[in-house]
Design an enzyme around this catalytic site. Sequence first.
Site, short mmCIF file in Angstrom:
data_model
loop_
_atom_site.label_atom_id
_atom_site.label_comp_id
_atom_site.label_asym_id
_atom_site.label_seq_id
_atom_site.Cartn_x
_atom_site.Cartn_y
_atom_site.Cartn_z
N HIS A 41 0.95 -1.36 0.00
CA HIS A 41 -0.20 -0.02 -0.05
C HIS A 41 0.92 1.19 0.05
CE1 HIS A 41 1.21 -0.54 4.22
NE2 HIS A 41 0.83 0.60 4.42
N HIS A 79 1.69 7.08 -0.53
CA HIS A 79 0.83 6.02 0.35
C HIS A 79 -0.17 5.99 -0.30
CE1 HIS A 79 -1.27 4.47 3.71
NE2 HIS A 79 -0.13 4.38 4.34
#
Length: 173
Positions: free
Chosen positions: A75, A90
């Site tokens: 992620h 992110h």
Amino acid sequence: MTSPHEDVVTAVPATRLVLSAPLDGVVHAIEDVPDHVFSAGIAGPGVAIEPDRPTHGPALAHAPVAGRLVTLFAHAFAVEPSPGTTVLVHLGIDTVRLAGEGFALYAAEGEQVAQGDPVIGWDPDGVEARGLGVLCPVVALQAEPGSVELLVEPGRQVTAGTPLLAWTPPTAA
């Protein structure tokens, strides 16, 4: 006898890093990210991108700058263009909860990447369907106050590779 150059201090020009948008989408102020670590600037200055939804295949997150891929999770990833400078991307908020489900890695930690290389593929619609946010912070980790310039105003559409931020990190003496 002293050298005639002994007292001369040579100014080293600052290196300006231009960070590109890692994905297609709409730029948001970092303060709009629903996570205090990002919105309060604790991780560093930056922006966020609300990703476009691809009509087929995964959305791709690309390296915003050339360097070594120092951290890689399903992620999120961080690229170090030079010692002391690290850029974090992110993908979504709280997406660590997905334990990698819906993400595909296209690079390996420790690998050298070129600006624009694909790093992670993901499904923003799938993330949103699970009740998680899809805003993607792009942060100059621990950058000095005032050292990062926004090149694209919030509300503007960008494509991967669009110059997004300019970072002038301190130079080594």
